[in-house]
Design an enzyme around this catalytic site. Structure first.
Site, short mmCIF file in Angstrom:
data_model
loop_
_atom_site.label_atom_id
_atom_site.label_comp_id
_atom_site.label_asym_id
_atom_site.label_seq_id
_atom_site.Cartn_x
_atom_site.Cartn_y
_atom_site.Cartn_z
N HIS A 58 0.82 -1.21 0.00
CA HIS A 58 0.00 0.00 0.00
C HIS A 58 0.85 1.26 0.00
O HIS A 58 0.35 2.35 0.29
CB HIS A 58 -0.91 0.01 1.22
CG HIS A 58 -1.86 -1.13 1.29
ND1 HIS A 58 -2.84 -1.34 0.35
CD2 HIS A 58 -1.98 -2.14 2.19
CE1 HIS A 58 -3.53 -2.43 0.67
NE2 HIS A 58 -3.02 -2.94 1.78
N HIS A 220 -7.66 -4.60 -1.47
CA HIS A 220 -7.01 -5.90 -1.68
C HIS A 220 -7.69 -6.68 -2.80
O HIS A 220 -7.46 -7.88 -2.94
CB HIS A 220 -7.06 -6.72 -0.38
CG HIS A 220 -6.52 -6.00 0.80
ND1 HIS A 220 -7.26 -5.79 1.94
CD2 HIS A 220 -5.32 -5.41 1.00
CE1 HIS A 220 -6.53 -5.10 2.81
NE2 HIS A 220 -5.36 -4.87 2.26
#
Length: 333
Positions: A58, A220
């Protein structure tokens, strides 16, 4: 899907190694655990400490937000996976300055379990811990089940406000209350255009047609609300904003901070086109943009797409969002 890596089993360790070597004036790795990173600058005694963390992939979250005005330490997990309790505990012990530690993390099962276990172990060592979960993703659960929502890009504002509050001398519970208040006043909605691929598999994280988009996609690759035919930037932006307006109490005269966040491979050009539409819509509603942020703040490897986040502000949180920050991946003067 091509990757610039060495051994796929060591991507996280080699990323951390490179990061620490690139930014030694900001961050250092603890000898006790190579997934535990803390600010390289000493903090004063009596200051509330901020600990953030989550899975890798991330970036710039979460490592990139350790520094002045934001977090004091970070626990790093595997790609899209929570860090285990051990590095969380080691960071906690290293950054506590006698005033306690606030844990800030997204509302995911692994994070909830592991940060909770670390908090219990920290309290056994007489370190007081407060925990705040980010749950800003309106696509992930209905309003009446907000406690089940995921944390996505809105986590950035939770870090920002809590870090400023700690810098300004707020006490432990006060810092945690600011983080909760920020989360309560924050809503996000995302759209996925193309998948990412995990280095370990090299396979797409989800399937989507060449002319499709997925509204509400998670960071995700979690399924969104619906698939639809890709539309113009303005119409996609409207589709992201509408659920936000329906979910949060926001009226003419209110002031907001806006984040248009890229998921990894969306050009800034496209993000600014989206921001242009966000500003138009807010202006038509009589809502003032107090601060704006456009770019890759919480990504999903090389996923294509973006998210929009609105945080409603008051006099207190306007002061906090204005507070200066100096971290390797985010600077605000």
């Amino acid at each position: 899907m091509k990757k610039l890596i060495n051994d796929k089993k060591n991507v996280v360790e080699e990323m951390i190694d490179g990061y620490v070597k690139a930014h030694p004036e900001y961050i250092k790795r603890l000898e006790e655990n190579d997934r535990a990173l803390v600010s390289a600058k000493p903090k004063e005694e009596g200051k509330v400490a901020i600990l953030i963390g989550g899975g890798s992939g991330h970036e710039p979250a979460f490592m990139g937000y350790v520094g002045d005005g934001m977090a004091d330490g970070v626990a790093v997990g595997n790609i899209f996976a929570s860090p285990p309790p051990a590095p969380i505990l080691e960071v906690t012990k290293a950054i506590d300055k006698g005033a306690g530690v606030v844990y800030l993390y997204g509302n995911y099962a692994g994070d909830v379990m592991n940060f909770g276990m670390a908090a219990e172990m920290a309290e056994m060592e007489d370190i007081e811990v407060e925990m705040v979960l980010a749950s800003d993703d309106v696509a992930s659960a209905p309003k009446e089940e907000k406690d089940k929502r995921r944390g996505i890009a809105g986590e950035f504002f939770v870090y920002k406000m809590a870090g400023a509050a700690a810098d300004l001398g707020y006490k432990l519970k006060e810092v945690a209350d600011i983080a909760r208040k920020t989360n309560d006043n924050t809503r996000s909605m995302g759209v996925g255009l193309t998948p990412c691929s995990l280095p370990q598999t090299g396979e797409p994280s989800f399937e989507i047609g060449d002319d499709e988009m997925e509204i509400g996609l998670g960071h995700h690759g979690e399924p969104g609300i619906r698939k639809a035919t890709l539309d113009t930037a303005d119409k996609v932006t409207d589709q992201l904003l509408q659920p936000i307006f329906e979910d949060m109490e926001i009226n003419e005269g209110d002031e907001v901070a806006v984040l248009v966040n890229g998921l990894g491979s969306t050009p800034r050009m496209e993000l600014y086109i989206m921001f242009r539409r966000v500003e138009q819509v807010l202006s038509e509603k009589g809502i003032k943009i107090y601060r704006s942020y456009v770019g890759d703040y919480i990504t999903s490897l090389e996923m294509g797409g973006a998210s929009i986040t609105l945080t409603k502000l008051d006099d207190e949180t306007k002061k906090l969002v204005d507070h200066p920050v100096n971290t390797p991946m985010f600077v605000q003067k």
